[in-house]
Design a protein around this motif. Structure first.
Motif, PDB file in Angstrom:
ATOM      1  N   ILE A  42       0.816  -1.227   0.000  1.00 30.57           N
ATOM      2  CA  ILE A  42       0.000   0.000   0.000  1.00 30.57           C
ATOM      3  C   ILE A  42       0.845   1.270   0.000  1.00 30.57           C
ATOM      4  CG2 ILE A  42      -2.033  -1.088   1.076  1.00 30.57           C
ATOM      5  CD1 ILE A  42      -1.331   0.625   3.621  1.00 30.57           C
ATOM      6  N   ALA A  90       0.589  -3.328   4.794  1.00 29.54           N
ATOM      7  CA  ALA A  90      -0.765  -3.919   4.676  1.00 29.54           C
ATOM      8  C   ALA A  90      -0.957  -4.755   3.413  1.00 29.54           C
ATOM      9  CB  ALA A  90      -1.820  -2.813   4.777  1.00 29.54           C
ATOM     10  N   PRO A  91      -0.181  -5.808   3.236  1.00 32.26           N
ATOM     11  CA  PRO A  91      -0.313  -6.613   2.010  1.00 32.26           C
ATOM     12  C   PRO A  91      -1.718  -7.188   1.836  1.00 32.26           C
ATOM     13  CG  PRO A  91       1.591  -7.317   3.311  1.00 32.26           C
ATOM     14  CD  PRO A  91       0.846  -6.337   4.148  1.00 32.26           C
ATOM     15  N   ASP A  92      -2.431  -7.396   2.959  1.00 35.15           N
ATOM     16  CA  ASP A  92      -3.773  -8.005   2.862  1.00 35.15           C
ATOM     17  C   ASP A  92      -4.774  -7.138   2.109  1.00 35.15           C
ATOM     18  OD1 ASP A  92      -3.433  -6.275   5.090  1.00 35.15           O
ATOM     19  OD2 ASP A  92      -5.154  -7.123   6.132  1.00 35.15           O
ATOM     20  N   ILE A  93      -4.542  -5.840   2.048  1.00 31.52           N
ATOM     21  CA  ILE A  93      -5.515  -4.980   1.348  1.00 31.52           C
ATOM     22  C   ILE A  93      -4.882  -4.271   0.147  1.00 31.52           C
ATOM     23  CG2 ILE A  93      -7.007  -4.593   3.362  1.00 31.52           C
ATOM     24  CD1 ILE A  93      -5.591  -1.808   3.625  1.00 31.52           C
ATOM     25  N   GLY A 125       6.701  -7.192   3.407  1.00 33.47           N
ATOM     26  CA  GLY A 125       5.569  -7.969   2.918  1.00 33.47           C
ATOM     27  C   GLY A 125       5.975  -9.389   2.595  1.00 33.47           C
ATOM     28  N   LYS A 170      -8.282   0.070  -0.951  1.00 33.96           N
ATOM     29  CA  LYS A 170      -8.905   0.026   0.376  1.00 33.96           C
ATOM     30  C   LYS A 170      -8.086   0.754   1.434  1.00 33.96           C
ATOM     31  CE  LYS A 170     -11.402  -4.378   0.315  1.00 33.96           C
ATOM     32  NZ  LYS A 170     -11.288  -5.782   0.714  1.00 33.96           N
ATOM     33  N   HIS A 183       1.643   2.758  10.281  1.00 35.19           N
ATOM     34  CA  HIS A 183       1.307   1.387   9.879  1.00 35.19           C
ATOM     35  C   HIS A 183       2.332   0.809   8.915  1.00 35.19           C
ATOM     36  CE1 HIS A 183      -0.021   2.877   5.959  1.00 35.19           C
ATOM     37  NE2 HIS A 183      -0.745   3.806   6.580  1.00 35.19           N
ATOM     38  N   GLY A 184       2.185  -0.481   8.640  1.00 39.86           N
ATOM     39  CA  GLY A 184       3.071  -1.159   7.697  1.00 39.86           C
ATOM     40  C   GLY A 184       2.485  -1.161   6.291  1.00 39.86           C
ATOM     41  N   GLU A 221       6.381   9.379   7.912  1.00 36.52           N
ATOM     42  CA  GLU A 221       5.752   8.141   7.436  1.00 36.52           C
ATOM     43  C   GLU A 221       4.575   7.775   8.329  1.00 36.52           C
ATOM     44  OE1 GLU A 221       8.297   4.635   8.229  1.00 36.52           O
ATOM     45  OE2 GLU A 221       9.529   5.948   9.463  1.00 36.52           O
ATOM     46  N   ASN A 243      -6.360   3.317   3.809  1.00 39.93           N
ATOM     47  CA  ASN A 243      -6.656   4.669   4.281  1.00 39.93           C
ATOM     48  C   ASN A 243      -5.412   5.546   4.052  1.00 39.93           C
ATOM     49  OD1 ASN A 243      -7.243   6.951   5.717  1.00 39.93           O
ATOM     50  ND2 ASN A 243      -7.962   5.896   7.556  1.00 39.93           N
ATOM     51  N   GLU A 278      12.984  -4.322   5.871  1.00 41.52           N
ATOM     52  CA  GLU A 278      13.071  -3.559   7.125  1.00 41.52           C
ATOM     53  C   GLU A 278      14.496  -3.074   7.384  1.00 41.52           C
ATOM     54  OE1 GLU A 278      11.738  -6.548   6.723  1.00 41.52           O
ATOM     55  OE2 GLU A 278       9.600  -6.214   7.105  1.00 41.52           O
ATOM     56  N   ALA A 295       5.640   2.581   3.114  1.00 45.19           N
ATOM     57  CA  ALA A 295       5.889   1.483   4.062  1.00 45.19           C
ATOM     58  C   ALA A 295       6.685   0.422   3.323  1.00 45.19           C
ATOM     59  CB  ALA A 295       4.575   0.887   4.543  1.00 45.19           C
ATOM     60  N   GLY A 354      -4.695   3.463  10.554  1.00 45.82           N
ATOM     61  CA  GLY A 354      -4.696   4.183   9.268  1.00 45.82           C
ATOM     62  C   GLY A 354      -4.771   5.698   9.411  1.00 45.82           C
ATOM     63  N   ARG A 370      17.325   5.351   8.577  1.00 41.75           N
ATOM     64  CA  ARG A 370      17.123   6.129   9.811  1.00 41.75           C
ATOM     65  C   ARG A 370      18.465   6.379  10.486  1.00 41.75           C
ATOM     66  NH1 ARG A 370      12.267   2.462  12.182  1.00 41.75           N
ATOM     67  NH2 ARG A 370      10.513   3.454  11.165  1.00 41.75           N
TER      68      ARG A 370
HETATM   69  P1  NAD Z   1       0.363  -3.498   8.945  1.00 43.38           P
HETATM   70  O1  NAD Z   1       0.377  -2.204   9.683  1.00 43.38           O
HETATM   71  O2  NAD Z   1       0.849  -3.484   7.557  1.00 43.38           O
HETATM   72  O3  NAD Z   1      -1.139  -4.071   8.945  1.00 43.38           O
HETATM   73  C1  NAD Z   1      -1.837  -4.397  10.137  1.00 43.38           C
HETATM   74  C2  NAD Z   1      -3.356  -4.338   9.853  1.00 43.38           C
HETATM   75  O4  NAD Z   1      -3.735  -2.979   9.700  1.00 43.38           O
HETATM   76  C3  NAD Z   1      -3.738  -5.041   8.556  1.00 43.38           C
HETATM   77  O5  NAD Z   1      -5.003  -5.655   8.734  1.00 43.38           O
HETATM   78  C4  NAD Z   1      -3.852  -3.917   7.552  1.00 43.38           C
HETATM   79  O6  NAD Z   1      -4.771  -4.179   6.504  1.00 43.38           O
HETATM   80  C5  NAD Z   1      -4.313  -2.763   8.420  1.00 43.38           C
HETATM   81  N1  NAD Z   1      -3.823  -1.485   7.912  1.00 43.38           N
HETATM   82  C6  NAD Z   1      -2.550  -1.007   7.985  1.00 43.38           C
HETATM   83  N2  NAD Z   1      -2.464   0.180   7.379  1.00 43.38           N
HETATM   84  C7  NAD Z   1      -3.698   0.483   6.936  1.00 43.38           C
HETATM   85  C8  NAD Z   1      -4.238   1.584   6.214  1.00 43.38           C
HETATM   86  N3  NAD Z   1      -3.515   2.632   5.844  1.00 43.38           N
HETATM   87  N4  NAD Z   1      -5.540   1.545   5.910  1.00 43.38           N
HETATM   88  C9  NAD Z   1      -6.306   0.512   6.273  1.00 43.38           C
HETATM   89  N5  NAD Z   1      -5.866  -0.556   6.957  1.00 43.38           N
HETATM   90  C10 NAD Z   1      -4.551  -0.573   7.273  1.00 43.38           C
HETATM   91  O7  NAD Z   1       1.193  -4.530   9.831  1.00 43.38           O
HETATM   92  P2  NAD Z   1       1.600  -6.040   9.511  1.00 43.38           P
HETATM   93  O8  NAD Z   1       0.480  -6.738   8.773  1.00 43.38           O
HETATM   94  O9  NAD Z   1       2.078  -6.583  10.772  1.00 43.38           O
HETATM   95  O10 NAD Z   1       2.851  -5.919   8.545  1.00 43.38           O
HETATM   96  C11 NAD Z   1       2.799  -6.011   7.117  1.00 43.38           C
HETATM   97  C12 NAD Z   1       4.178  -5.738   6.567  1.00 43.38           C
HETATM   98  O11 NAD Z   1       4.532  -4.374   6.861  1.00 43.38           O
HETATM   99  C13 NAD Z   1       5.282  -6.584   7.211  1.00 43.38           C
HETATM  100  O12 NAD Z   1       6.185  -6.963   6.209  1.00 43.38           O
HETATM  101  C14 NAD Z   1       5.934  -5.669   8.201  1.00 43.38           C
HETATM  102  O13 NAD Z   1       7.282  -5.992   8.431  1.00 43.38           O
HETATM  103  C15 NAD Z   1       5.811  -4.349   7.495  1.00 43.38           C
HETATM  104  N6  NAD Z   1       5.852  -3.170   8.384  1.00 43.38           N
HETATM  105  C16 NAD Z   1       6.480  -2.072   7.906  1.00 43.38           C
HETATM  106  C17 NAD Z   1       6.505  -0.907   8.653  1.00 43.38           C
HETATM  107  C18 NAD Z   1       7.146   0.301   8.057  1.00 43.38           C
HETATM  108  O14 NAD Z   1       7.401   0.329   6.863  1.00 43.38           O
HETATM  109  N7  NAD Z   1       7.403   1.333   8.840  1.00 43.38           N
HETATM  110  C19 NAD Z   1       5.880  -0.867   9.908  1.00 43.38           C
HETATM  111  C20 NAD Z   1       5.222  -2.004  10.378  1.00 43.38           C
HETATM  112  C21 NAD Z   1       5.214  -3.159   9.587  1.00 43.38           C
END
Ligand code: NAD
Length: 365
Positions: A13, A284-287, A76, A292, A281-282, A278, A294, A89, A73, A262, A96
């Motif tokens: 995302i 969010a590969p699931d969405i 994944g 979808k 959140h990460g 930044e 935010n 990561e 972010a 989000g 940083r």
């Molecule tokens: P994630 O924050 O990506 O997602 C967690 C949950 O929150 C998921 O269900 C996702 O769909 C939802 N979500 C996150 N951001 C959203 C948004 N903007 N809008 C709507 N829903 C949102 O955390 P995760 O699933 O534990 O990690 C996924 C990948 O991201 C991993 O590879 C992890 O290492 C990486 N990650 C990167 C960072 C970063 O780049 N700073 C921070 C955390 C995790």
């Protein structure tokens, strides 16, 4: 004066929310007469795919030359099985540390429109506005020696070093006091001075520095109590300052008070006021790829960039007000959906923020 801003979308995302941030930045730049030059770079999995490394030298060079970096972010499932050094990561940690970003600012703000999304009762969180200032490049996450070793009796033991120098403590505390001056004038310094010597020194140095800020009220709190107070009565806090590990944990807890990940921006700053902005959140590969995500955390990160690195507080205020407007209009991405509100996707949410910014100009004419 011109400003160079590096855009690092990263993965999943990240690729979808950066374009929304870019749209918003363009509108604010025009309106406030900022000459902002953007360029893009690769980081994380996208950089591994293109160049074989999560932080190519060209990205680091562009980041050093930039006044600020907007990052989506990284990470994944496509990259989970790579060697440790090639993991996305690693690229983030390295950029940083290369930029010397010692101060991590994580606001936790409760938008009144989203008060029902919090896990706490509305009366505990309505009006919540906390800023957590976390030390990011020291403490137990970086202290040496560290490792896992085998003792003479054959048992393995893991060990880390919790270490902070006076200058490291002073610089993060100064950042917190300065932030408090621009907010409600209160700092709560969080430590574990009843058990850890490193934080006995932390408390001493913060107390000394407080003499330079007679207008800021300083309180000390043990981390266990701070965790409890955050979920018991979070509105008592204005600025909280703490070390790397305590800040990592407390800022995630504070984040959840506001309901959706989000909605949460962050800034990581160095001594020159340059920073990476930044969402919390990460990737969010699931969405990903479904319109979808935010984009508001990313867009609010643009506001933080304007305020802290580009010296345009008016632009930051305008973006924050526009986000308030779209929430008032009832627009909601799926993560903040609620009954009676209008579901929108990533792009429509970005467009709505742009429209709200433009409407502010029309209202003022
Ligand atoms: P994630 O924050 O990506 O997602 C967690 C949950 O929150 C998921 O269900 C996702 O769909 C939802 N979500 C996150 N951001 C959203 C948004 N903007 N809008 C709507 N829903 C949102 O955390 P995760 O699933 O534990 O990690 C996924 C990948 O991201 C991993 O590879 C992890 O290492 C990486 N990650 C990167 C960072 C970063 O780049 N700073 C921070 C955390 C995790």
């Amino acid at each position: 004066m011109s400003h160079n801003v590096l855009l690092l979308p990263g993965d999943y995302i990240g690729q979808e929310i950066i374009p929304e941030a870019e749209k918003v930045l363009a509108v604010v730049a025009t309106r406030f007469g900022l000459d902002i030059r953007t360029e893009r770079g690769l980081i994380g999995g996208a950089a591994v795919d293109a160049e074989g490394f999560p932080l190519p030298a060209s990205t680091l060079e562009k980041a050093r030359a930039a006044d600020a970096v907007l990052l989506g972010a990284v990470g994944g499932p496509a990259y989970d099985n790579l060697d440790r050094d090639l993991r996305p990561e690693k690229g983030l940690l390295r950029i940083r540390s290369e930029l010397g970003l010692f101060g991590n600012l994580r606001p936790a703000i409760m938008y009144p429109q989203l008060v029902d999304a919090s896990s706490l009762k509305p009366e505990l969180v309505s009006g919540l506005d906390i800023l957590i200032v976390r030390e990011l490049t020291g403490g137990i996450y970086f202290g040496q020696p560290r490792g896992i070793r085998e003792r003479e009796d054959g048992e393995r033991e893991g060990f880390n070093t919790y270490i902070y120098s006076e200058s490291e403590i002073r610089r993060i505390a100064r950042l917190a006091f300065e932030m408090a001056r621009k907010r409600n004038g209160r700092v709560c310094s969080v430590d574990k001075a009843n058990v850890l010597e490193a934080t006995v020194l932390w408390r001493e140095v913060v107390t000394e520095l407080a003499q330079d800020y007679p207008d800021v009220e300083l309180e000390h709190m043990y981390v266990d109590n701070a965790a409890m107070q955050l979920v018991r009565a979070p509105k008592q806090f204005d600025v909280m300052v703490t070390g790397n590990m305590f800040g990592d944990i407390l800022s995630d807890a504070a984040a959840m008070l506001t309901g959706s990940i989000g909605m949460l921006p962050s800034a990581s700053l160095n001594e020159k006021g340059e920073g990476i902005y930044e969402p919390c959140h990460g990737s969010a590969p699931d969405i990903a790829g479904q319109d979808k995500a935010n984009p508001l955390a990313m867009i609010l990160s643009v506001a933080m960039m304007l305020r802290y690195s580009l010296d345009c507080a008016a632009g930051a205020d305008a973006i924050e007000a526009a986000v308030g407007t779209v929430l008032d209009q009832g627009l909601r991405t799926p993560d903040i959906a609620s009954d009676g509100c209008q579901p929108v996707g990533t792009v429509a949410m970005g467009d709505a923020v742009v429209a709200a910014l433009n409407a502010q100009v029309n209202d003022n004419e």
